[in-house]
Design an enzyme around this catalytic site. Structure first.
Site, PDB file in Angstrom:
ATOM      1  N   GLU A 195       0.823  -1.207   0.000  1.00 10.16           N
ATOM      2  CA  GLU A 195       0.000   0.000   0.000  1.00 10.16           C
ATOM      3  C   GLU A 195       0.861   1.262   0.000  1.00 10.16           C
ATOM      4  OE1 GLU A 195      -3.196  -0.154  -0.436  1.00 10.16           O
ATOM      5  OE2 GLU A 195      -3.298  -2.333  -0.241  1.00 10.16           O
ATOM      6  N   GLU A 254      -5.930   4.358   7.473  1.00  7.47           N
ATOM      7  CA  GLU A 254      -5.432   3.813   6.202  1.00  7.47           C
ATOM      8  C   GLU A 254      -5.413   2.286   6.225  1.00  7.47           C
ATOM      9  OE1 GLU A 254      -4.657   3.507   2.430  1.00  7.47           O
ATOM     10  OE2 GLU A 254      -5.126   5.414   3.409  1.00  7.47           O
ATOM     11  N   GLU A 274     -10.693  -2.041   0.826  1.00  6.08           N
ATOM     12  CA  GLU A 274     -10.382  -2.165  -0.602  1.00  6.08           C
ATOM     13  C   GLU A 274      -9.993  -3.602  -0.963  1.00  6.08           C
ATOM     14  OE1 GLU A 274      -7.466   0.777  -1.589  1.00  6.08           O
ATOM     15  OE2 GLU A 274      -8.925   2.408  -1.486  1.00  6.08           O
TER      16      GLU A 274
END
Length: 127
Positions: free
Chosen positions: A36, A78, A85
């Site tokens: 990420e 995050e 996601e």
């Protein structure tokens, strides 16, 4: 499965569960750092801001704690955004309004976290 049944995927209990959970958490941090970009960028920002907050900002202990907490909150958000996601992408790579909504809401959460970070720094430094 009825509500009273235990999941067959439940693991150990007690200290073994805590040790396993710690290992899974480290796996998650490694995965976020490896896969990420946004998490790596926010980690770098935290590496810069947290020492600055602790050692260079003329603030009270509470002010310093607020700055550190706001920085860590962006990392937590995050991680959750990336998990959403990944789960959505695992379910299907096809475009779907609900998938878009889930991803957009995760992104909005991060936007609020970053606005909070900026606001806390502004208030502690100039408020």
């Amino acid at each position: 499965m009825t509500p009273s049944q235990e999941s067959p995927f439940k693991g150990k209990t007690g200290l073994t569960r805590l040790i396993n959970a710690f290992g899974y958490s480290l796996d998650g941090l490694r995965a976020a750092l490896r896969h990420e970009d946004a998490f790596r960028q926010l980690s770098l920002l935290a590496v810069l801001l947290i020492p600055l907050a602790l050692f260079a900002v003329p603030a009270s202990g509470v002010g310093k704690a607020i700055l550190v907490a706001a920085s860590l909150a962006t990392l937590v958000i995050e991680l959750l955004n990336s998990a959403i996601e990944a789960a959505v992408d695992h379910t299907s790579l096809a475009r779907h309004p609900l998938a878009k909504r889930a991803k957009d809401m995760g992104s909005a959460a991060q936007l609020l976290g970053l606005l909070n970070l900026a606001a806390m720094w502004g208030l502690v430094l100039f408020g």
